[in-house]
Design a protein around this motif. Structure first.
Motif, mmCIF file in Angstrom:
data_model
loop_
_atom_site.group_PDB
_atom_site.id
_atom_site.type_symbol
_atom_site.label_atom_id
_atom_site.label_comp_id
_atom_site.label_asym_id
_atom_site.label_seq_id
_atom_site.Cartn_x
_atom_site.Cartn_y
_atom_site.Cartn_z
ATOM 1 N N LEU A 111 2.751 16.078 -9.973
ATOM 2 C CA LEU A 111 4.032 15.421 -10.051
ATOM 3 C C LEU A 111 4.814 15.294 -8.809
ATOM 4 C CD1 LEU A 111 6.363 13.934 -11.876
ATOM 5 C CD2 LEU A 111 7.251 16.331 -12.221
ATOM 6 N N VAL A 112 4.873 14.165 -7.961
ATOM 7 C CA VAL A 112 5.481 13.967 -6.779
ATOM 8 C C VAL A 112 7.051 13.763 -6.795
ATOM 9 C CG1 VAL A 112 5.414 12.633 -4.611
ATOM 10 C CG2 VAL A 112 3.246 12.763 -6.107
ATOM 11 N N ARG A 113 7.418 13.326 -7.660
ATOM 12 C CA ARG A 113 8.848 13.187 -7.687
ATOM 13 C C ARG A 113 9.543 12.831 -9.353
ATOM 14 N NH1 ARG A 113 11.960 9.788 -3.549
ATOM 15 N NH2 ARG A 113 11.023 11.535 -2.283
ATOM 16 N N SER A 114 10.628 13.285 -9.547
ATOM 17 C CA SER A 114 10.927 13.093 -10.927
ATOM 18 C C SER A 114 12.698 13.125 -10.747
ATOM 19 C CB SER A 114 10.631 14.251 -11.719
ATOM 20 O OG SER A 114 11.212 13.857 -13.444
ATOM 21 N N GLU A 115 13.370 12.108 -10.750
ATOM 22 C CA GLU A 115 14.797 11.974 -10.397
ATOM 23 C C GLU A 115 15.428 10.862 -11.011
ATOM 24 O OE1 GLU A 115 15.410 11.689 -6.297
ATOM 25 O OE2 GLU A 115 13.895 10.431 -6.106
ATOM 26 N N ASP A 116 16.618 11.058 -11.107
ATOM 27 C CA ASP A 116 17.567 9.612 -11.743
ATOM 28 C C ASP A 116 17.779 9.107 -10.432
ATOM 29 O OD1 ASP A 116 17.267 10.569 -14.386
ATOM 30 O OD2 ASP A 116 18.870 11.413 -14.393
ATOM 31 N N VAL A 117 17.598 7.596 -10.576
ATOM 32 C CA VAL A 117 17.994 6.586 -9.177
ATOM 33 C C VAL A 117 18.872 5.505 -9.837
ATOM 34 C CG1 VAL A 117 16.153 7.569 -8.031
ATOM 35 C CG2 VAL A 117 15.918 5.836 -9.260
ATOM 36 N N PHE A 118 19.456 4.671 -8.929
ATOM 37 C CA PHE A 118 19.993 3.343 -9.120
ATOM 38 C C PHE A 118 18.713 2.457 -9.571
ATOM 39 C CE2 PHE A 118 21.513 -0.559 -7.594
ATOM 40 C CZ PHE A 118 22.568 -0.772 -8.775
ATOM 41 N N MET A 119 17.664 2.344 -8.683
ATOM 42 C CA MET A 119 17.059 1.051 -8.857
ATOM 43 C C MET A 119 15.628 1.334 -7.920
ATOM 44 S SD MET A 119 17.301 -2.842 -7.671
ATOM 45 C CE MET A 119 16.020 -4.006 -7.634
ATOM 46 N N MET B 280 25.205 5.194 -15.188
ATOM 47 C CA MET B 280 23.936 4.747 -15.634
ATOM 48 C C MET B 280 23.337 4.961 -14.667
ATOM 49 S SD MET B 280 24.445 3.408 -18.835
ATOM 50 C CE MET B 280 22.862 2.591 -19.199
ATOM 51 N N ALA B 281 21.907 5.551 -15.014
ATOM 52 C CA ALA B 281 20.894 5.736 -14.038
ATOM 53 C C ALA B 281 19.346 5.758 -14.644
ATOM 54 C CB ALA B 281 21.048 7.200 -13.628
ATOM 55 N N LEU B 282 18.595 5.405 -13.934
ATOM 56 C CA LEU B 282 17.074 5.006 -14.162
ATOM 57 C C LEU B 282 16.415 6.476 -14.008
ATOM 58 C CD1 LEU B 282 14.785 3.242 -14.940
ATOM 59 C CD2 LEU B 282 14.611 2.904 -12.316
ATOM 60 N N HIS B 283 15.531 6.690 -14.859
ATOM 61 C CA HIS B 283 14.521 8.206 -14.487
ATOM 62 C C HIS B 283 13.532 7.445 -13.998
ATOM 63 C CE1 HIS B 283 13.440 12.079 -14.655
ATOM 64 N NE2 HIS B 283 12.368 11.781 -15.264
ATOM 65 N N PHE B 284 13.185 8.090 -12.828
ATOM 66 C CA PHE B 284 11.888 7.650 -12.173
ATOM 67 C C PHE B 284 11.047 8.803 -11.995
ATOM 68 C CE2 PHE B 284 10.432 7.175 -7.495
ATOM 69 C CZ PHE B 284 9.280 6.463 -7.934
ATOM 70 N N GLU B 285 9.769 8.650 -12.231
ATOM 71 C CA GLU B 285 8.877 9.450 -11.999
ATOM 72 C C GLU B 285 7.554 8.994 -11.141
ATOM 73 O OE1 GLU B 285 7.563 11.697 -15.336
ATOM 74 O OE2 GLU B 285 9.229 13.053 -15.560
ATOM 75 N N LEU B 286 7.408 9.569 -10.199
ATOM 76 C CA LEU B 286 6.026 9.340 -9.453
ATOM 77 C C LEU B 286 4.960 10.294 -9.477
ATOM 78 C CD1 LEU B 286 4.662 7.497 -7.135
ATOM 79 C CD2 LEU B 286 5.900 8.571 -5.574
ATOM 80 N N VAL B 287 3.521 9.835 -10.093
ATOM 81 C CA VAL B 287 2.870 10.771 -10.458
ATOM 82 C C VAL B 287 1.457 10.342 -9.620
ATOM 83 C CG1 VAL B 287 1.460 12.144 -12.439
ATOM 84 C CG2 VAL B 287 3.759 11.391 -12.546
ATOM 85 N N THR B 288 0.689 11.382 -9.243
ATOM 86 C CA THR B 288 -0.578 11.173 -8.717
ATOM 87 C C THR B 288 -1.741 11.998 -9.764
ATOM 88 O OG1 THR B 288 -0.962 13.009 -7.152
ATOM 89 C CG2 THR B 288 0.122 11.123 -6.178
ATOM 90 N N PRO B 289 -3.115 11.748 -9.579
ATOM 91 C CA PRO B 289 -3.659 12.660 -10.410
ATOM 92 C C PRO B 289 -3.683 14.122 -10.110
ATOM 93 C CG PRO B 289 -5.073 10.656 -9.306
ATOM 94 C CD PRO B 289 -3.796 10.706 -8.959
ATOM 95 N N ALA B 290 -3.397 14.412 -8.808
ATOM 96 C CA ALA B 290 -3.121 15.641 -8.387
ATOM 97 C C ALA B 290 -1.860 16.379 -8.944
ATOM 98 C CB ALA B 290 -3.249 15.971 -6.931
ATOM 99 N N LEU C 33 11.107 4.683 -15.685
ATOM 100 C CA LEU C 33 9.858 4.062 -14.956
ATOM 101 C C LEU C 33 9.011 5.344 -14.314
ATOM 102 C CD1 LEU C 33 8.413 1.902 -13.158
ATOM 103 C CD2 LEU C 33 10.222 2.401 -11.422
ATOM 104 N N THR C 34 7.621 5.165 -14.790
ATOM 105 C CA THR C 34 6.710 6.058 -14.496
ATOM 106 C C THR C 34 5.801 5.284 -13.402
ATOM 107 O OG1 THR C 34 7.001 7.579 -16.291
ATOM 108 C CG2 THR C 34 5.036 7.687 -14.919
#
Length: 85
Positions: free
Chosen positions: A13-21, A1-11, A76-77
């Protein structure tokens, strides 16, 4: 099981990946998100997002300034005003 995580700024997409927590600096305190977390939204304060890629791994730290975090069916975004490289 993995959590999909995205980190976005107005400029960009910084990161998009599956992580534990991910631990997020919420406006009312830090909160951790794992796969299957209940949906919610929160403002975030300036601080450090901790990304834990696998169970027991050391966290990777990303400094963010302001924004919002949303947990939903897709994971999580984090919408940050600014991310320090």
């Amino acid at each position: 099981m993995a959590l999909h995580f995205e980190l976005v700024t107005p400029a960009k997409l910084v990161r998009s990946e599956d992580v534990f927590m991910v631990v997020v600096p919420g406006a009312e305190g830090e909160f951790g998100v794992l796969e299957g977390h209940a949906p919610f939204m929160s403002t975030i304060r300036d601080g450090e997002v901790q990304v834990i890629k696998s169970e027991g791994a050391a966290p990777e730290v990303i400094t963010v300034k302001g924004g919002f975090a949303e947990v939903g069916d897709n994971g999580l975004t984090v919408l940050a005003e600014h991310v320090e490289a």
